[in-house]
Design an enzyme around this catalytic site. Structure first.
Site, short mmCIF file in Angstrom:
data_model
loop_
_atom_site.label_atom_id
_atom_site.label_comp_id
_atom_site.label_asym_id
_atom_site.label_seq_id
_atom_site.Cartn_x
_atom_site.Cartn_y
_atom_site.Cartn_z
N GLU A 48 0.85 -1.20 0.00
CA GLU A 48 0.00 0.00 0.00
C GLU A 48 0.88 1.24 0.00
O GLU A 48 1.21 1.78 1.06
CB GLU A 48 -0.94 -0.03 1.20
N HIS A 49 1.29 1.62 -1.19
CA HIS A 49 2.12 2.80 -1.37
C HIS A 49 2.14 3.15 -2.86
O HIS A 49 1.54 2.44 -3.67
CB HIS A 49 3.55 2.55 -0.84
N ALA A 50 2.81 4.23 -3.19
CA ALA A 50 3.02 4.59 -4.59
C ALA A 50 4.52 4.82 -4.78
O ALA A 50 5.26 5.00 -3.82
CB ALA A 50 2.26 5.87 -4.94
N ARG A 95 -1.30 1.71 -4.91
CA ARG A 95 -1.76 0.35 -5.15
C ARG A 95 -1.82 -0.46 -3.86
O ARG A 95 -1.23 -0.07 -2.84
CB ARG A 95 -0.89 -0.34 -6.21
#
Ligand code: TYD
Length: 133
Positions: A48-50, A95
């Site tokens: 859970e990051h970009a 995402r």
């Protein structure tokens, strides 16, 4: 589908002995691969990051993986449930990666070596960064 990512078919060959899936990197990707990593034994969502610059090509050779992608405007959920499907992330997206089957593997080919400075780990920060970029 957003221009930030693309779903591609990976060619394969099948006979009585089994199957082979393959691709020439230059036929699928417009970037060089500097790093490979894979996710396995997934018990909870992660990723859970970009990334600000990183491009990635990912595929699930076994099992079933769900990838939520959000480019700041549109959200989509992509299911990789075949060795013949690949997902290319071309531009920054927020995402989230979830293993649907415990024995699922996600292999990721990445355009850069690991760099924590390339990560955006807050969704609010990602939205703000998108507005300013
Ligand atoms: P990370 O990409 O942060 O995944 P998640 O958001 O699901 O936690 O990876 C977790 C940790 O693994 C990270 O803090 C450092 C390490 N790591 C590396 O050292 N090199 C790599 O190429 C990757 C993908 C992770």
């Amino acid at each position: 589908m957003s221009s930030s990512y693309e779903l591609v078919s990976i060619p394969s060959n099948h006979d009585d002995r089994g199957s082979i899936a393959f691709y020439n990197i230059k036929d699928i990707l417009d970037f060089k691969i500097e790093r490979v990593y894979w996710l396995y034994n997934l018990t909870q969502p992660r990723g859970e990051h970009a990334h600000k610059n990183l491009k990635q090509f990912m595929f699930c050779p076994n099992g079933k993986i769900e990838i939520d992608v959000d480019d700041g405007k549109n959200k989509d959920s992509i299911t990789l449930d075949s060795p013949n499907l690949g997902l290319i992330i071309k531009k920054p997206v927020w995402r989230r990666i979830k293993g649907i089957d415990y024995n699922s593997t996600l292999i990721v080919m990445a355009s850069e070596e690991y760099d924590e400075n390339d990560y955006i780990r807050s969704y609010e920060e990602f939205l703000q960064w998108k507005l300013n970029s």
